[in-house]
Design a protein around this motif. Structure first.
Motif, PDB file in Angstrom:
ATOM      1  N   ASN A  25       0.741  -1.122  -0.094  1.00 54.60           N
ATOM      2  CA  ASN A  25      -0.134  -0.159   0.002  1.00 54.60           C
ATOM      3  C   ASN A  25       0.789   1.456  -0.070  1.00 54.60           C
ATOM      4  N   ASN A  26       2.343   0.984  -0.132  1.00 52.37           N
ATOM      5  CA  ASN A  26       3.207   2.234   0.129  1.00 52.37           C
ATOM      6  C   ASN A  26       3.417   3.021  -1.362  1.00 52.37           C
ATOM      7  N   ALA A  27       3.069   4.180  -1.456  1.00 52.85           N
ATOM      8  CA  ALA A  27       3.111   4.971  -2.645  1.00 52.85           C
ATOM      9  C   ALA A  27       4.784   4.842  -3.270  1.00 52.85           C
ATOM     10  N   HIS A  28       5.683   4.670  -2.381  1.00 53.58           N
ATOM     11  CA  HIS A  28       7.197   4.610  -2.446  1.00 53.58           C
ATOM     12  C   HIS A  28       7.572   3.356  -2.171  1.00 53.58           C
ATOM     13  N   VAL A  29       8.114   2.731  -3.165  1.00 49.83           N
ATOM     14  CA  VAL A  29       8.911   1.340  -3.059  1.00 49.83           C
ATOM     15  C   VAL A  29      10.108   1.338  -3.779  1.00 49.83           C
ATOM     16  N   TYR A  30      11.263   1.032  -3.324  1.00 49.08           N
ATOM     17  CA  TYR A  30      12.494   0.891  -4.121  1.00 49.08           C
ATOM     18  C   TYR A  30      13.212  -0.693  -4.026  1.00 49.08           C
ATOM     19  N   VAL A  31      13.489  -1.096  -4.993  1.00 48.70           N
ATOM     20  CA  VAL A  31      14.281  -2.529  -5.567  1.00 48.70           C
ATOM     21  C   VAL A  31      15.346  -2.185  -5.785  1.00 48.70           C
ATOM     22  N   HIS A  32      16.473  -3.221  -5.200  1.00 48.65           N
ATOM     23  CA  HIS A  32      17.828  -3.315  -5.411  1.00 48.65           C
ATOM     24  C   HIS A  32      17.938  -4.897  -5.860  1.00 48.65           C
ATOM     25  N   GLN A  33      18.573  -5.065  -6.924  1.00 49.42           N
ATOM     26  CA  GLN A  33      18.850  -6.377  -7.268  1.00 49.42           C
ATOM     27  C   GLN A  33      20.457  -6.771  -6.500  1.00 49.42           C
ATOM     28  N   VAL A  34      20.368  -7.484  -5.712  1.00 49.38           N
ATOM     29  CA  VAL A  34      21.519  -7.688  -5.052  1.00 49.38           C
ATOM     30  C   VAL A  34      22.392  -8.893  -5.875  1.00 49.38           C
ATOM     31  N   SER A  35      21.939  -9.853  -6.407  1.00 47.38           N
ATOM     32  CA  SER A  35      22.493 -10.975  -7.172  1.00 47.38           C
ATOM     33  C   SER A  35      21.567 -11.378  -8.412  1.00 47.38           C
ATOM     34  N   GLY A  36      22.235 -12.198  -9.473  1.00 50.46           N
ATOM     35  CA  GLY A  36      21.408 -12.661 -10.240  1.00 50.46           C
ATOM     36  C   GLY A  36      20.671 -11.591 -11.173  1.00 50.46           C
ATOM     37  N   SER A  37      19.448 -12.156 -11.676  1.00 50.57           N
ATOM     38  CA  SER A  37      18.806 -11.130 -12.634  1.00 50.57           C
ATOM     39  C   SER A  37      17.214 -11.413 -12.580  1.00 50.57           C
ATOM     40  N   SER A  38      16.181 -10.393 -12.610  1.00 47.59           N
ATOM     41  CA  SER A  38      14.902 -10.982 -12.608  1.00 47.59           C
ATOM     42  C   SER A  38      14.158  -9.937 -13.362  1.00 47.59           C
ATOM     43  N   LEU A  39      12.898 -10.104 -13.682  1.00 49.71           N
ATOM     44  CA  LEU A  39      11.919  -9.113 -14.272  1.00 49.71           C
ATOM     45  C   LEU A  39      10.898  -8.355 -13.117  1.00 49.71           C
ATOM     46  N   VAL A  40      10.631  -7.433 -13.164  1.00 50.01           N
ATOM     47  CA  VAL A  40       9.886  -6.570 -12.200  1.00 50.01           C
ATOM     48  C   VAL A  40       8.720  -5.983 -13.100  1.00 50.01           C
ATOM     49  N   ASN A  41       7.608  -6.418 -13.003  1.00 52.55           N
ATOM     50  CA  ASN A  41       6.468  -5.842 -13.971  1.00 52.55           C
ATOM     51  C   ASN A  41       6.975  -6.295 -15.598  1.00 52.55           C
ATOM     52  N   ALA A  42       7.606  -7.022 -15.704  1.00 52.20           N
ATOM     53  CA  ALA A  42       8.232  -7.511 -16.943  1.00 52.20           C
ATOM     54  C   ALA A  42       9.354  -6.491 -17.366  1.00 52.20           C
ATOM     55  N   GLN A  68      13.257  -5.878 -17.133  1.00 54.63           N
ATOM     56  CA  GLN A  68      14.491  -6.744 -16.654  1.00 54.63           C
ATOM     57  C   GLN A  68      15.453  -5.888 -15.807  1.00 54.63           C
ATOM     58  N   ILE A  69      15.903  -6.465 -14.557  1.00 54.44           N
ATOM     59  CA  ILE A  69      16.718  -5.996 -13.689  1.00 54.44           C
ATOM     60  C   ILE A  69      17.977  -6.805 -13.601  1.00 54.44           C
ATOM     61  N   GLU A  70      19.186  -6.383 -13.343  1.00 54.14           N
ATOM     62  CA  GLU A  70      20.380  -7.177 -13.430  1.00 54.14           C
ATOM     63  C   GLU A  70      20.784  -6.867 -11.973  1.00 54.14           C
ATOM     64  N   SER A  71      21.963  -7.666 -11.618  1.00 52.80           N
ATOM     65  CA  SER A  71      22.870  -7.410 -10.417  1.00 52.80           C
ATOM     66  C   SER A  71      23.311  -5.847 -10.399  1.00 52.80           C
ATOM     67  N   GLY A  72      22.919  -5.347  -9.233  1.00 57.29           N
ATOM     68  CA  GLY A  72      23.455  -3.718  -8.787  1.00 57.29           C
ATOM     69  C   GLY A  72      22.360  -2.893  -9.445  1.00 57.29           C
ATOM     70  N   ASP A  73      21.463  -3.282 -10.462  1.00 59.00           N
ATOM     71  CA  ASP A  73      20.459  -2.396 -10.924  1.00 59.00           C
ATOM     72  C   ASP A  73      19.507  -1.898  -9.756  1.00 59.00           C
ATOM     73  N   GLY A  74      18.727  -0.985  -9.636  1.00 57.82           N
ATOM     74  CA  GLY A  74      17.772  -0.450  -8.880  1.00 57.82           C
ATOM     75  C   GLY A  74      16.432  -0.077  -9.635  1.00 57.82           C
ATOM     76  N   ALA A  75      15.500   0.006  -8.719  1.00 57.99           N
ATOM     77  CA  ALA A  75      14.142   0.686  -9.568  1.00 57.99           C
ATOM     78  C   ALA A  75      13.657   1.323  -8.539  1.00 57.99           C
ATOM     79  N   LYS A  76      13.092   2.600  -8.803  1.00 59.34           N
ATOM     80  CA  LYS A  76      12.003   3.448  -8.109  1.00 59.34           C
ATOM     81  C   LYS A  76      10.765   3.227  -8.498  1.00 59.34           C
TER      82      LYS A  76
END
Length: 232
Positions: free
Chosen positions: A178-195, A197-205
């Motif tokens: 329910n938070n308006a502000h979320v921050y994601v940091h990819q520690v290792s590996g890779s993943s998709l966040v709502n399609a 792509q984020i890689e190791s070291g990437d972040g997403a506001k």
């Protein structure tokens, strides 16, 4: 809305004994477009040479989190805490009205790597505090920090939460907030966040997204940390 911050776009420093990547403006790295996000002010990816470390220095009115990725930290502070922090553990130091501490690589042979994270508190001038815990490597979501320390989490002086998310290959996870502000940091590996792509070291506001779908499409595990942050 999701805004990606690529690992190779981060600022950095190389002092020989310390190599660091800065997600947000820090020390000699300044970018007015990246001064923090909500109450989150620092994510530094630090690599410390064997036997080296940060000499005694002071902080006040900041919640300082260390997450050890490899190696071991030797910690000492003016509140009398003398601790070791091995790989996988989280440390939360509440600087409060003022604290001095030092952090060293406990090994004379191997590098130390850890994430240094700063979050601004919502109360000031408090008594300094220290917390430390190993939350393990369970697959799925593990909550690390909460405002009230519920369910064995570390208690942070802010209306914020920190989660660890571990995804096995081909695994998907739905994260709801329910938070308006979320921050994601990819520690290792890779993943998709709502399609995306984020890689190791990437972040997403992440702004005003109530659902995040995390997917690991790779053949190796992926680890992320997710911040739920206040409206400031």
């Amino acid at each position: 809305m999701i805004t990606l911050r690529k690992a190779n776009e981060r600022g950095g420093a190389d002092y020989g004994w310390l190599k660091s990547k800065h997600t947000f403006s820090f020390a000699n790295y300044y970018d007015p477009k990246h001064m923090g996000f909500s109450a989150l002010r620092v994510i530094n990816d630090d690599v410390v040479a064997p036997g080296a470390g940060f000499d005694t220095h002071g902080h006040r009115d900041m919640e300082i989190i260390s997450y050890v990725l490899s190696g071991t930290i030797e910690h000492k502070d003016s509140a009398g805490n003398i601790k070791t922090l091995p790989a996988g553990e989280f440390q939360l130091m509440s600087a409060g009205k003022g604290i001095f501490h030092s952090e060293y690589n406990a090994s004379n042979e191997e590098e130390l790597r850890f994430l240094q994270i700063w979050i601004e508190p919502n109360s000031f001038g408090d008594k300094p505090g220290y917390q430390q815990k190993d939350f393990g490597k369970e697959v799925g979501l593990t909550t690390i920090l909460t405002p009230d320390g519920e369910n064995g989490t570390l208690a942070i002086k802010q209306d914020a939460k920190l989660h660890q998310l571990i995804l096995e290959p081909k695994q998907q996870y739905l994260f709801e907030s329910n938070n308006a502000h979320v921050y994601v940091h990819q520690v290792s590996g890779s993943s998709l966040v709502n399609a995306i792509q984020i890689e190791s070291g990437d972040g997403a506001k992440v702004l005003d997204e109530t659902e995040l779908v995390f997917e690991n499409e790779s053949n190796t595990p992926a680890t992320l940390i997710i911040f739920e942050l206040p409206q400031v």
